[in-house]
Design a protein around this motif. Structure first.
Motif, PDB file in Angstrom:
ATOM      1  N   TYR A 296      12.871  -3.352 -10.814  1.00 40.51           N
ATOM      2  CA  TYR A 296      12.190  -2.435 -11.516  1.00 40.51           C
ATOM      3  C   TYR A 296      10.888  -2.142 -10.815  1.00 40.51           C
ATOM      4  CZ  TYR A 296       9.095  -1.245 -15.378  1.00 40.51           C
ATOM      5  OH  TYR A 296       8.005  -0.526 -15.999  1.00 40.51           O
ATOM      6  N   ILE A 297      10.389  -3.190 -10.391  1.00 39.77           N
ATOM      7  CA  ILE A 297       9.208  -2.764  -9.648  1.00 39.77           C
ATOM      8  C   ILE A 297       9.312  -2.048  -8.193  1.00 39.77           C
ATOM      9  CG2 ILE A 297       7.479  -3.770  -7.801  1.00 39.77           C
ATOM     10  CD1 ILE A 297       6.808  -5.702 -10.078  1.00 39.77           C
TER      11      ILE A 297
ATOM     12  N   ASN B 159       9.871   1.582  -9.357  1.00 40.99           N
ATOM     13  CA  ASN B 159       8.521   2.140  -9.674  1.00 40.99           C
ATOM     14  C   ASN B 159       8.014   2.764  -8.455  1.00 40.99           C
ATOM     15  OD1 ASN B 159       8.770   1.806 -12.297  1.00 40.99           O
ATOM     16  ND2 ASN B 159       7.526  -0.003 -12.032  1.00 40.99           N
ATOM     17  N   LEU B 160       7.839   1.720  -7.265  1.00 42.50           N
ATOM     18  CA  LEU B 160       7.300   1.928  -6.197  1.00 42.50           C
ATOM     19  C   LEU B 160       7.768   3.295  -5.379  1.00 42.50           C
ATOM     20  CD1 LEU B 160       5.197   0.324  -4.221  1.00 42.50           C
ATOM     21  CD2 LEU B 160       7.234  -0.620  -3.227  1.00 42.50           C
TER      22      LEU B 160
ATOM     23  N   ASN C  33       6.853   6.089  -7.621  1.00 44.92           N
ATOM     24  CA  ASN C  33       5.345   6.647  -6.937  1.00 44.92           C
ATOM     25  C   ASN C  33       5.372   7.199  -5.660  1.00 44.92           C
ATOM     26  OD1 ASN C  33       4.234   6.064  -9.536  1.00 44.92           O
ATOM     27  ND2 ASN C  33       4.400   3.870  -8.982  1.00 44.92           N
ATOM     28  N   PHE C  34       5.900   6.547  -4.606  1.00 44.04           N
ATOM     29  CA  PHE C  34       5.882   7.185  -3.327  1.00 44.04           C
ATOM     30  C   PHE C  34       6.434   8.743  -3.233  1.00 44.04           C
ATOM     31  CE2 PHE C  34       5.238   3.217  -0.240  1.00 44.04           C
ATOM     32  CZ  PHE C  34       4.144   2.868  -0.964  1.00 44.04           C
TER      33      PHE C  34
ATOM     34  N   ARG D 174       6.900  10.559  -5.634  1.00 43.51           N
ATOM     35  CA  ARG D 174       5.773  11.937  -6.262  1.00 43.51           C
ATOM     36  C   ARG D 174       4.663  12.057  -5.466  1.00 43.51           C
ATOM     37  NH1 ARG D 174       2.248  10.444 -10.161  1.00 43.51           N
ATOM     38  NH2 ARG D 174       2.653   8.359 -10.028  1.00 43.51           N
ATOM     39  N   LEU D 175       4.144  10.922  -4.541  1.00 39.26           N
ATOM     40  CA  LEU D 175       3.035  11.247  -3.940  1.00 39.26           C
ATOM     41  C   LEU D 175       3.195  11.912  -2.234  1.00 39.26           C
ATOM     42  CD1 LEU D 175       1.021   8.088  -5.197  1.00 39.26           C
ATOM     43  CD2 LEU D 175       0.518  10.419  -5.861  1.00 39.26           C
TER      44      LEU D 175
ATOM     45  N   ILE E 142       4.917   9.976   0.065  1.00 39.54           N
ATOM     46  CA  ILE E 142       4.304   8.863   0.898  1.00 39.54           C
ATOM     47  C   ILE E 142       5.678   8.265   1.421  1.00 39.54           C
ATOM     48  CG2 ILE E 142       3.018   6.766   1.550  1.00 39.54           C
ATOM     49  CD1 ILE E 142       1.550   7.036  -1.108  1.00 39.54           C
TER      50      ILE E 142
ATOM     51  N   ALA F  27      -0.657   1.397   1.381  1.00 36.60           N
ATOM     52  CA  ALA F  27      -1.331   0.131   1.191  1.00 36.60           C
ATOM     53  C   ALA F  27      -0.207  -0.885   0.919  1.00 36.60           C
ATOM     54  CB  ALA F  27      -2.444   0.429  -0.220  1.00 36.60           C
ATOM     55  N   PRO F  28       0.839  -0.412   0.162  1.00 36.53           N
ATOM     56  CA  PRO F  28       1.685  -1.880   0.071  1.00 36.53           C
ATOM     57  C   PRO F  28       2.152  -2.231   1.173  1.00 36.53           C
ATOM     58  CG  PRO F  28       2.032  -0.093  -1.641  1.00 36.53           C
ATOM     59  CD  PRO F  28       1.071   0.633  -0.826  1.00 36.53           C
TER      60      PRO F  28
ATOM     61  N   ILE G  25      -0.590  -4.160   3.344  1.00 33.64           N
ATOM     62  CA  ILE G  25      -0.901  -5.399   2.851  1.00 33.64           C
ATOM     63  C   ILE G  25       0.532  -6.578   2.959  1.00 33.64           C
ATOM     64  CG2 ILE G  25      -1.580  -6.801   0.850  1.00 33.64           C
ATOM     65  CD1 ILE G  25      -3.164  -4.149  -0.071  1.00 33.64           C
ATOM     66  N   PHE G  26       1.571  -5.881   2.806  1.00 35.48           N
ATOM     67  CA  PHE G  26       2.881  -6.615   2.898  1.00 35.48           C
ATOM     68  C   PHE G  26       2.838  -7.302   4.396  1.00 35.48           C
ATOM     69  CE2 PHE G  26       7.411  -7.029   4.062  1.00 35.48           C
ATOM     70  CZ  PHE G  26       7.845  -7.899   3.162  1.00 35.48           C
TER      71      PHE G  26
ATOM     72  N   LEU H 199       0.268  -7.692   6.533  1.00 35.76           N
ATOM     73  CA  LEU H 199      -0.733  -8.716   6.578  1.00 35.76           C
ATOM     74  C   LEU H 199      -0.354  -9.841   6.235  1.00 35.76           C
ATOM     75  CD1 LEU H 199      -3.853  -9.008   7.160  1.00 35.76           C
ATOM     76  CD2 LEU H 199      -4.217  -8.493   4.822  1.00 35.76           C
TER      77      LEU H 199
END
Lengths: 373, 424
Positions: free
Chosen positions: A22-23, A26-27, A30-31, A33-34, A36, A339-340, A343-344, A346
């Motif tokens: 599900y996550i 979403n990811l 969203n990507f 749509r934007l 990315i 960002a996701p 940070i992943f 990192l």
């Protein structure tokens, strides 16, 4: 019953996987749509920023920048761990000193730094170092050290010739010193005379180094910091950010290690101390041969924890601008990196650090464990 | 039937007229004390002199700074900012009201805990407390409140603080009267009190948590973080020790992954990337909420490890006895294992709370104005700009953190002794 158990676990696993999917959905949604990308190709793009005190140039990739950042993190973590251990052991032993004043001073240090956020210590030291006089009118101590708001400069070696010969001779000296060490040990086992291994082997090594230095034609000299109008030349410069971070981490972690050391010493059975007193050992001998070796073994796991904490806390440098992993990730995000993923990546870097430290300390623990316990 | 075993020995009686030698009286002669503790050998004498000089110098510099050189005006004028930052001033009464509610529930809980302990000691299940002097115990806290009041320099605030203290004491006396068997309801009551104090500030036209700042935000993140992460942590710990391999694997993975990365990376993830993981079109939660989510996700893993230690300390015989009595696994956990495990880990949980309290300063990096952030920002006010006043503000904040942490860590040491952790 058995079927029920597995059915329950299957449902649990299903829920976890469904949640992750599900996550993920979403990811990606969203990507898309934007606009990315969801892959890690951004790592190959040019970084567009330089890293001070390194060979890194802004045309190199973000991944290269992260590697440089990892190196800077390791630089703080490694030296920090060494110094914090030193400070912690001294403070921990001092807390149990027979001298009232020493005991109280150590307690004051430990109870002060243990109870303040490490971020506050970092910011405080950094702000303090920045208040130092500017580089032109920096303070100098006996011509050895120069202190200014650009950092602390200490004497360091400067290469003036080929080091290869020197290193080769130094290696021979090291081998000779090792041989002397073994010889002294065997002699001690045979005759029972005091071995004085450190004195003998160290002497041989030092003599070897001096011989090597002149034999290879003085390949380096000691360079002292010299203050000119535009800054200091020579010596080794500890950048303000690095110095603030390192000192803060050492003070904070040292106070925690001191508590571990104190606990470990107190955990050594009282009979051991009494027995060594009965044998007529001096205070230092008692610590060196009876108490500390036993306390050391008990304290390895909690110490490992503190080493991990120090490494992870080095990420707080992001607040003062030392270019380590977290700050470089932060910059790459602010320049429009995803960002996701950033940070992943990192987190992966830090997990690798954590795994490495856990591996080393586990090996040490296994090696030093008292067999049969 | 006659008893044929050896007769029990009579207790030893001191013959009359004989002097009993007690333990040797330690000489409190200051010169003897100094000789023993400061100048027992040459090395010790040197150490005493060196440390004496260094310590005297540092103390002098510190005291001189605090009482002579420092310009505390920046703290005095910004004390409200440091406490609550942009919190609307006309709603400040809500914060005071929340403090009264908190004091009442905390006092009530402490009082009831005292009664229960007395019962336990009577039944021989508890360790009698050492002679802890109340004044010494609360000294750091009193010092902290005193410094805050001196900085505020306001009569109203002083009276209100006295009122809060009086409420705490009154409810402590009330809590004393609660019979020990109702203790679990009292514990629930304390939790209700914490939630109520939150609602006093937010509910009915109150101030949402996104407008909080300063020490209020710090306290909210710390208390909220530990309260929410506690049940999650207990669940994770039970999961990690579960007999279901799948659950064990998932819980272990979560705990170890979180423990392997710094808090700041989780805060970054939550602050900068949480929006990407929510269904498209949903509004992103506020920054305070996102920071709280990160703190909870982080702390839960550490609480889980603490609780796991407690679970492992429950003797195997307890579980076997429960099974022999025919209790189901669920009941065994709920009635036998958890109560003993959680009781044993209370001091460690306090330690975890202290670390969370200190770690809340990290939300400063993602842009929230908690205590440390306020301290940094007030040095940029026009009146105080570029005067190097960071020493004053950071020292003040350090003192607030220090007093809170030091007080709690000493209380947790006391708890440890009282619960007899590690001595059973």
């Amino acid at each position: 019953m058995r079927v029920l158990r597995w059915a329950f676990q299957a449902v649990f696993l299903f829920l976890v996987v469904a949640f992750l999917l599900y996550i993920w959905g979403n990811l990606t949604g969203n990507f898309e749509r934007l606009g990315i990308r969801t892959d890690f190709r951004y790592l190959r793009q040019p970084a567009g920023f330089a890293i001070p005190d390194s060979d890194f140039r802004s045309s190199q990739s973000i991944f290269q920048a992260l590697l440089q950042g990892a190196q800077n993190t390791a630089k703080v973590a490694f030296i920090g761990i060494l110094l914090a251990t030193l400070l912690g052991v001294i403070a921990g032993v001092a807390r149990l000193s027979t001298n009232w004043l020493v005991r109280r001073t150590a307690a004051l240090y430990v109870e002060t730094f243990r109870n303040i956020p490490v971020l506050l210590i970092i910011i405080f030291l950094w702000s303090g170092l920045l208040q130092l006089p500017a580089i032109g009118e920096g303070r100098e101590w006996l011509g050895l050290m120069s202190v200014s708001n650009r950092g602390i400069v200490v004497p360091w070696f400067e290469r003036t010739g080929s080091v290869a010969v020197f290193l080769a001779v130094a290696l021979v000296a090291l081998l000779a010193a090792a041989a002397v060490w073994v010889w002294r040990t065997r002699r001690f086992d045979r005759t029972g005379e005091p071995p004085r291994r450190l004195r003998f082997a160290g002497g041989v090594f030092l003599a070897g180094l001096i011989v090597a230095f002149f034999l290879s034609g003085q390949p380096f000299t000691i360079s002292l910091p010299e203050t000119g109008r535009f800054g200091t030349t020579g010596g080794f410069r500890l950048a303000t950010e690095y110095a603030a971070l390192l000192i803060a981490l050492v003070l904070y972690t040292g106070s925690h290690i001191a508590e571990i050391v104190r606990g470990a010493i107190l955990a050594v059975h009282k009979g051991q101390t009494e027995a060594s007193n009965a044998l007529g050992l001096s205070g230092v001998q008692r610590l060196r041969y009876v108490v500390l070796p036993q306390a050391f073994r008990v304290s390895i796991p909690p110490m490992a924890n503190q080493y991990l904490n120090l490494t992870k806390n080095s990420s707080l440098a992001v607040a003062i601008g030392y270019y380590e992993l977290t700050r470089i990730t932060g910059i790459s995000i602010s320049q429009g990196g995803p960002a996701p993923q950033a940070i992943f990546v990192l987190m992966l870097f830090y997990l690798m650090f954590s795994l490495f430290i856990a591996l080393v300390t586990n090996l040490l623990n296994r090696k030093l464990e008292i067999p049969g316990r | 039937m006659t008893f044929t075993g050896p007769r029990p020995k009579e207790p030893y009686q001191i013959p009359p007229g004989e002097e009993v030698e007690g333990p040797p009286v330690t000489a409190r002669d200051p010169r003897a004390w100094a000789k023993e503790n400061l100048f027992s050998s040459v090395l010790n004498t040197i150490l005493t002199v060196v440390f004496g000089f260094v310590l005297a110098f540092l103390t002098y510099r510190f005291l001189r700074f605090v009482f002579v050189d420092a310009e505390w005006e920046i703290i005095q004028r910004n004390i409200t900012n440091l406490m609550v930052f942009h919190f609307p001033r006309e709603e400040l009464w809500r914060v005071w009201a929340a403090l009264f509610v908190l004091a009442a529930s905390a006092g009530f809980g402490v009082g009831a805990a005292g009664t229960r302990r007395a019962v336990e000691i009577e039944e021989g299940r508890g360790v009698a407390p050492g002679r802890g002097m109340l004044l010494r115990r609360v000294a750091p806290l009193v010092l902290l409140v005193g410094v805050l009041l001196v900085a505020a320099g306001s009569l109203t605030a002083t009276l209100l603080v006295l009122g809060v203290a009086a409420t705490a004491i009154a409810f402590r006396l009330l809590g004393r009267r609660v019979p020990a068997r109702y203790f679990r309801f009292v514990a629930l009551g304390v939790l209700v009190g914490i939630v109520a104090s939150y609602l006093v500030i937010t509910a009915f036209g109150g101030v949402p948590r996104d407008d909080w700042g300063g020490l209020l935000l710090t306290a909210f993140l710390a208390v909220g973080g530990i309260v929410i992460s506690f049940p999650i942590g207990v669940g994770l710990a039970l999961g990690r020790r579960s007999s279901f391999p799948v659950i064990r694997l998932v819980c272990t993975l979560y705990i170890e992954l979180i423990r392997g990365v710094p808090l700041i990376t989780i805060l970054f993830m939550s602050a900068f990337a949480l929006g990407f993981f929510l269904p498209p079109g949903t509004e992103r939660p506020s920054l305070v909420t996102r920071a709280l989510v990160a703190l909870v996700a982080f702390t839960a893993a550490y609480v889980a490890e603490v609780v796991r230690g407690g679970l492992q300390s429950v003797p195997r015989g307890q579980i076997e006895a429960a099974q022999a009595l025919g209790l189901s696994p669920l009941k065994t956990t709920r009635l036998i294992v958890l109560p003993q495990a959680l009781r044993a880990v209370i001091p460690a949980l306090v330690g975890q709370f202290i670390s969370l309290f200190k770690d809340t300063s990290l939300v400063f990096i993602v842009g929230l104005t908690e205590l440390l952030a306020v301290a940094q920002s007030i040095t940029k006010q026009p009146d105080f700009l570029a005067q190097g006043l960071f020493v004053e503000t950071l020292l003040f904040v350090a003192f607030v953190y220090w007093a809170g942490s030091y007080w709690m860590s000493r209380e947790s040491q006391r708890l440890e002794q009282r619960l007899g952790v590690g001595t059973r």
